[in-house]
Design a protein around this motif. Structure first.
Motif, mmCIF file in Angstrom:
data_model
loop_
_atom_site.group_PDB
_atom_site.id
_atom_site.type_symbol
_atom_site.label_atom_id
_atom_site.label_comp_id
_atom_site.label_asym_id
_atom_site.label_seq_id
_atom_site.Cartn_x
_atom_site.Cartn_y
_atom_site.Cartn_z
ATOM 1 N N VAL A 4 2.148 49.344 77.194
ATOM 2 C CA VAL A 4 1.359 50.411 76.011
ATOM 3 C C VAL A 4 2.160 51.445 76.841
ATOM 4 C CG1 VAL A 4 0.728 51.073 74.494
ATOM 5 C CG2 VAL A 4 0.081 49.042 75.456
ATOM 6 N N TRP A 5 2.063 51.963 78.306
ATOM 7 C CA TRP A 5 2.060 54.123 78.542
ATOM 8 C C TRP A 5 3.498 53.552 79.733
ATOM 9 C CZ3 TRP A 5 0.517 57.783 75.894
ATOM 10 C CH2 TRP A 5 -0.521 57.312 74.794
ATOM 11 N N TYR A 6 4.485 55.146 79.665
ATOM 12 C CA TYR A 6 5.218 54.919 79.953
ATOM 13 C C TYR A 6 5.375 56.755 80.952
ATOM 14 C CZ TYR A 6 9.636 56.213 82.818
ATOM 15 O OH TYR A 6 10.905 57.334 83.518
ATOM 16 N N SER A 25 5.589 53.667 75.681
ATOM 17 C CA SER A 25 6.898 52.941 76.035
ATOM 18 C C SER A 25 7.595 53.482 75.518
ATOM 19 C CB SER A 25 6.223 51.386 76.260
ATOM 20 O OG SER A 25 5.850 51.817 77.430
ATOM 21 N N LYS A 26 6.823 52.649 73.682
ATOM 22 C CA LYS A 26 8.037 52.502 72.540
ATOM 23 C C LYS A 26 8.294 53.968 72.375
ATOM 24 C CE LYS A 26 7.234 51.582 67.667
ATOM 25 N NZ LYS A 26 6.165 51.808 66.837
ATOM 26 N N ASP A 27 8.055 54.952 72.402
ATOM 27 C CA ASP A 27 8.480 56.280 72.409
ATOM 28 C C ASP A 27 9.719 56.212 72.895
ATOM 29 O OD1 ASP A 27 7.254 57.104 69.655
ATOM 30 O OD2 ASP A 27 5.820 58.666 70.578
ATOM 31 N N HIS A 28 9.192 56.312 74.584
ATOM 32 C CA HIS A 28 10.462 56.458 75.513
ATOM 33 C C HIS A 28 11.611 55.448 75.291
ATOM 34 C CE1 HIS A 28 11.087 55.522 80.221
ATOM 35 N NE2 HIS A 28 11.697 56.998 79.965
ATOM 36 N N ILE A 29 11.900 54.427 74.461
ATOM 37 C CA ILE A 29 12.423 53.237 74.614
ATOM 38 C C ILE A 29 13.579 53.904 73.751
ATOM 39 C CG2 ILE A 29 13.195 51.475 73.514
ATOM 40 C CD1 ILE A 29 10.943 49.714 75.436
ATOM 41 N N ALA A 30 13.354 54.643 72.016
ATOM 42 C CA ALA A 30 13.537 55.417 71.412
ATOM 43 C C ALA A 30 13.708 56.052 71.787
ATOM 44 C CB ALA A 30 12.159 55.635 70.211
ATOM 45 N N TYR A 78 15.094 55.739 77.043
ATOM 46 C CA TYR A 78 14.480 55.462 78.342
ATOM 47 C C TYR A 78 14.621 57.224 79.218
ATOM 48 C CZ TYR A 78 14.686 50.854 77.598
ATOM 49 O OH TYR A 78 14.211 49.209 76.956
ATOM 50 N N ILE A 79 14.682 58.578 78.532
ATOM 51 C CA ILE A 79 14.482 59.485 79.128
ATOM 52 C C ILE A 79 13.301 60.416 78.847
ATOM 53 C CG2 ILE A 79 15.795 61.492 78.710
ATOM 54 C CD1 ILE A 79 17.565 60.341 77.330
ATOM 55 N N CYS A 80 13.007 60.821 79.408
ATOM 56 C CA CYS A 80 11.675 61.453 79.431
ATOM 57 C C CYS A 80 11.823 62.791 78.651
ATOM 58 C CB CYS A 80 10.825 62.305 80.654
ATOM 59 S SG CYS A 80 9.531 63.409 81.273
ATOM 60 N N PRO A 81 11.137 63.047 77.950
ATOM 61 C CA PRO A 81 11.142 63.812 76.673
ATOM 62 C C PRO A 81 10.971 65.113 77.411
ATOM 63 C CG PRO A 81 9.563 63.024 76.038
ATOM 64 C CD PRO A 81 10.120 61.928 76.379
ATOM 65 N N GLU A 82 9.793 65.190 78.024
ATOM 66 C CA GLU A 82 9.374 66.845 78.979
ATOM 67 C C GLU A 82 10.346 66.979 79.982
ATOM 68 O OE1 GLU A 82 6.146 68.379 77.247
ATOM 69 O OE2 GLU A 82 6.727 68.765 79.530
ATOM 70 N N CYS A 83 11.033 66.597 81.008
ATOM 71 C CA CYS A 83 12.115 66.412 82.070
ATOM 72 C C CYS A 83 13.170 66.302 81.416
ATOM 73 C CB CYS A 83 11.361 66.258 82.883
ATOM 74 S SG CYS A 83 10.997 64.446 83.469
ATOM 75 N N ILE A 136 18.948 52.607 83.116
ATOM 76 C CA ILE A 136 18.586 51.051 82.410
ATOM 77 C C ILE A 136 19.570 49.595 82.693
ATOM 78 C CG2 ILE A 136 17.571 52.332 80.467
ATOM 79 C CD1 ILE A 136 20.560 52.891 79.759
ATOM 80 N N THR A 137 19.673 49.167 82.150
ATOM 81 C CA THR A 137 20.835 48.099 81.866
ATOM 82 C C THR A 137 21.972 48.090 81.487
ATOM 83 O OG1 THR A 137 19.610 46.562 80.250
ATOM 84 C CG2 THR A 137 18.407 46.215 82.722
ATOM 85 N N PRO A 138 23.002 47.086 81.823
ATOM 86 C CA PRO A 138 23.747 47.495 80.777
ATOM 87 C C PRO A 138 23.609 46.883 79.387
ATOM 88 C CG PRO A 138 24.340 45.344 82.889
ATOM 89 C CD PRO A 138 22.951 46.022 82.944
ATOM 90 N N ASP A 139 22.806 46.188 79.600
ATOM 91 C CA ASP A 139 22.616 45.217 77.868
ATOM 92 C C ASP A 139 22.294 46.996 76.989
ATOM 93 O OD1 ASP A 139 22.301 42.298 77.846
ATOM 94 O OD2 ASP A 139 21.235 43.730 79.709
ATOM 95 N N ASP A 140 21.287 47.690 77.595
ATOM 96 C CA ASP A 140 21.238 49.252 77.212
ATOM 97 C C ASP A 140 21.882 49.530 76.713
ATOM 98 O OD1 ASP A 140 18.571 47.909 77.785
ATOM 99 O OD2 ASP A 140 18.556 49.351 79.629
ATOM 100 N N TYR A 141 23.142 50.080 78.092
ATOM 101 C CA TYR A 141 24.120 51.023 77.873
ATOM 102 C C TYR A 141 25.365 50.314 76.339
ATOM 103 C CZ TYR A 141 23.216 53.569 82.005
ATOM 104 O OH TYR A 141 22.610 54.911 82.529
#
Lengths: 289, 320
Positions: free
Chosen positions: A25-27, A38-43, A46-51, A57-62
Motif C-alpha cells: 500500500v505504501w511506497y 503506492s496509489k499516489d506514487h503511481i498517479a 512514479y515520481i517522488c513528490p518530495e525530492c 519504470i517499464t516500457p509499458d509505463d512509458y
C-alpha cells in the motif's frame, strides 16, 4: 561538522542485505525515504513528490504515458537464444527464465508504434528488470528492425535507454550490436527521419557508447546515471572518491552531451513539441487535418 | 626471450640448445647433428603447444611483453610514414596513434592503439587505453583520408577504453559512438586488424570496417576475462573459465561470422619472428584493400552496414 552531517543520500544498505519489498500500500522513496501511498506514487508517474526522484519504470509505463496506452507492439516474436552455451555461476538459459519471471516479459526491449497528438512515433524501450536491460542480439535486431520500419514509413524513432550495457552472456555478439545499431542509424539519417535518444536511469556501457549518444536530440530524465564506465570501475581506477553528481543527467547536460532534461510529467508534451517541429512536409496536411 | 608459463617445455629446449652452442663454440666437439635435432625438437614442441592453446593462453600471448605493437608494424610496412597528432579539440592522446604511410606507391591512413615497450613508455601510452581525444583524433584522420581518397587501416590492441573521471567528462561514450557511426559510412575502404587485445567498446571504437581480421594469437570480446570473472563470478579468480565461456579466440570469432579471416602468425607467435609477421600482415592488408578498391563506394558502404547487420542470433517464437 561532517561527523554529524549525512553526506550520502539514500539507503546505503548492501545489495546482499536488501529485501524485495512486496507490492504494498505504501511506497518509500529510494532517495529521500519519504513515504506516500503506492496509489499516489503511481498517479504521480512514479515520481517522488518530495525530492522529484524518478523511480525506474517499464516500457509499458512509458507507452502509457506517451501514447496514452494506445499502441501496437512490433517485432514481439524475437527471443534470446543461448548460442554460446554460456555458463558462469548460472547458465544463460537459467538467467533468461529468471528474467522472464522477474520482468514479466519475454525480452529486455519492447518496440511500439503509436501516436502523440496525432503524429506517428515508434518507441523502442528497455526494461531494466530483464538482466539489467542488457543489450544482446535480440535488442540489436529489434533496434535494427525498428530503424528499417521508420525508414520505410517515414516515422520518427525514439529509443528509451535503461541499461547496464552489453550482455556479457552473448560475448562478442553483444559487442557487435553496438556496431550493428550505429551503422543502421546512418540509414535513418540518410532518409531524413529524426531520431530522439531518451536516456533514463541507468544508461551505461555499450548502450551509451553506441545508439544512445547518437540521437539528433539527446535528452534524459532528471538524476539518471549516464556514462560509459560504471562509477565503481572509475573509483577503482582513479582510487579517489567521485565528485557529487558525477555522471548524472545534470552533469552530462553541463558537459554538453544532452540537449535538455525533461521531467516525466512533461515528457509527453515535450515529445509532442519535437514531433511537431520535426514534422515532415508530406505528412503536414495529414496531421493538421 | 620471455617464456609464458605454458611455454616452459620450450624454454627448457632452448636452454639445451644454447648450452650445445656454447660447447660447440669452444671447439673440439662437433655438435651439428645435436643442434639440428634440438631445433627440430623445438619446432615439434612448439607446434604441439600452439595447436592446443586454451582461450586464456591466447589472451596471455596477446599480451606478451615482446609482442610487436602498432607503430612497429606501421614503420616496418611503410616506405614513408609521417605520424600525425592531436584531435584539434583538446589534446593528443598517446594511446592511439595515426598517420599517413605509403606502401608501394599507395598512400594509406594508419590508425592504431599503441602500447608502451617498457615501464616508462607503458605509462606514457596509458597501457593502450585511450581517452575520448584518442577516438576523436582517429576520426579526424579518417575524415582526412576520406577527403583524399586514401584507404584506412586500423590496428586494434587495447585492454579497453580508459575508465577515468576526465574521460567521462569529455564524453568517452560519445566519442566511441560517433566513431561507430562515422566509420559505418566512411567513403573509403577500411581494413581493421586485431593485432593484440580487442577489448570491448575501446577496440570497436576503431573497429568498424569492410574487413575485420585477427592475428592468430589475439582475442576480441565484449569484456576482458578478468573483468568478466569479477562481475559474473564476483571474484578475480575465474579468468580462465571466463576466457573459455566468452569464446574470444580468433577461431571462435571466425566460426561465428563476427570476423572475416585469421592471419596466421609465425610458429611461436608474432614476437618470435616480428619481421616475418610484418611481411604477412603487409601482404594481407594490400590484398584486402586492392579487393575493396574495385567496389563501387555506395555498394561498399551498403555491404559494410549489412555485414554488421547480420551479426546476432535469436529465436523467433510466434505469440500464441
Amino acid at each position: 561538522m561532517s561527523w554529524f552531517k549525512r553526506l550520502r543520500e539514500g539507503i546505503t544498505t548492501k545489495t546482499k542485505q536488501k529485501k524485495e519489498i512486496p507490492e504494498g500500500v505504501w511506497y518509500k522513496c529510494k532517495k529521500c525515504s519519504n513515504t506516500i501511498t503506492s496509489k499516489d506514487h503511481i498517479a504521480n508517474l512514479y515520481i517522488c513528490p518530495e525530492c522529484n526522484y524518478h523511480d525506474r519504470i517499464t516500457p509499458d509505463d512509458y507507452f502509457n504515458i506517451i501514447f496514452d496506452g494506445r499502441y501496437t507492439e512490433l517485432f514481439a516474436d524475437l527471443h534470446s537464444k543461448d548460442f554460446l552455451n554460456f555458463t558462469d555461476v548460472k547458465s544463460y538459459p537459467e538467467r533468461i527464465i529468471a528474467a522472464k519471471q522477474k520482468a514479466g516479459r519475454m525480452t529486455a526491449m519492447e518496440v511500439a508504434h503509436g501516436k502523440v497528438n496525432r503524429l506517428d512515433l515508434v518507441i523502442a524501450a528497455m526494461d531494466f528488470k530483464f538482466i539489467g536491460g542488457s543489450m544482446g542480439s535480440v535488442m540489436g535486431e529489434k533496434i535494427a528492425l525498428a530503424i528499417d520500419y521508420c525508414v520505410e514509413h517515414k516515422i520518427p524513432l525514439m529509443i528509451i535507454s535503461k541499461s547496464g550495457g552489453a550482455r556479457m552472456m552473448e560475448a562478442a555478439f553483444s559487442l557487435m550490436q553496438m556496431a550493428k545499431t550505429s551503422a543502421r542509424l546512418t540509414r535513418l539519417a540518410k532518409a531524413g527521419v529524426p531520431y530522439f535518444s531518451f536516456m533514463t536511469d541507468p544508461t551505461t556501457g555499450g548502450v551509451t557508447a553506441s545508439f544512445a549518444m547518437l540521437g539528433d536530440i539527446n535528452f534524459a530524465e532528471p538524476g539518471a546515471l549516464i556514462g560509459f564506465a560504471g562509477p565503481r570501475v572509475i573509483k577503482e581506477t582513479i582510487k579517489k572518491d567521485l565528485p557529487e553528481g558525477f555522471q548524472t543527467s545534470e552533469f552530462l547536460l553541463d558537459h554538453g552531451f544532452l540537449d535538455f532534461i525533461v521531467d516525466r510529467q512533461n515528457l509527453k508534451e515535450r515529445i509532442g513539441d519535437l514531433l511537431h517541429l520535426f514534422r515532415m512536409k508530406d505528412k503536414a496536411e495529414v496531421s493538421e487535418a | 626471450m620471455i617464456f609464458l608459463d605454458f611455454e616452459k617445455p620450450i624454454e627448457a629446449l632452448y636452454k639445451q640448445l644454447e648450452d650445445a652452442k656454447k660447447l660447440e663454440s669452444k671447439g673440439d666437439v662437433d655438435m651439428s647433428t645435436a643442434l639440428k635435432e634440438l631445433e627440430a625438437k623445438i619446432k615439434v614442441k612448439q607446434k604441439e603447444i600452439y595447436d592446443n592453446l586454451t582461450g586464456w593462453q591466447r589472451v596471455q600471448l596477446s599480451r606478451h611483453p615482446e609482442r610487436p605493437y602498432s607503430l612497429y608494424y606501421i614503420k616496418a610496412m611503410c616506405h614513408k610514414f609521417v605520424e600525425l597528432h592531436g584531435d584539434r579539440y583538446y589534446k593528443d592522446d598517446k594511446a592511439i596513434i595515426g598517420g599517413l604511410g605509403s606502401m608501394e606507391g599507395q598512400t594509406y591512413m594508419f590508425i592504431g592503439h599503441q602500447k608502451g615497450v617498457n615501464t616508462k613508455m607503458r605509462q606514457y601510452r596509458n597501457f593502450g587505453m585511450a581517452n575520448p581525444e584518442g577516438y576523436r583524433k582517429a576520426l579526424r584522420l579518417m575524415k582526412m583520408a576520406e577527403r583524399f581518397n586514401y584507404p584506412v587501416v586500423c590496428l586494434i590492441d587495447t585492454p579497453g577504453a580508459y575508465p577515468g573521471l576526465e574521460a567521462e567528462e569529455r564524453g568517452q561514450a560519445e566519442a566511441i559512438a560517433r566513431n561507430l557511426y562515422e566509420m559505418s559510412k566512411l567513403r573509403v575502404p577500411i581494413v581493421c586488424v586485431v593485432i593484440g587485445e580487442g577489448a570491448s567498446g575501446g577496440a570497436l571504437g576503431i573497429g568498424v570496417g569492410d574487413r575485420i581480421l585477427m592475428l592468430e594469437n589475439t582475442w576480441y570480446s565484449v569484456i576482458s576475462p578478468e573483468s568478466c570473472s569479477s562481475i559474473l563470478w564476483r571474484s578475480w579468480d575465474y579468468k580462465e573459465q571466463a576466457a573459455e565461456a566468452l569464446k574470444l579466440t580468433p577461431n571462435h570469432m571466425l566460426e561465428f561470422g563476427l570476423i572475416d579471416d585469421i592471419i596466421k602468425e609465425p610458429l611461436g607467435g608474432a614476437h618470435t619472428a616480428p619481421e616475418e609477421m610484418v611481411k604477412l600482415l603487409k601482404k594481407r592488408i594490400k590484398r584486402e584493400v586492392a579487393d575493396l578498391m574495385v567496389l563501387d563506394t555506395d555498394e561498399r558502404i551498403d555491404l559494410r552496414i549489412e555485414k554488421f547487420g547480420k551479426m546476432g542470433d535469436f529465436e523467433r517464437i510466434e505469440e500464441k
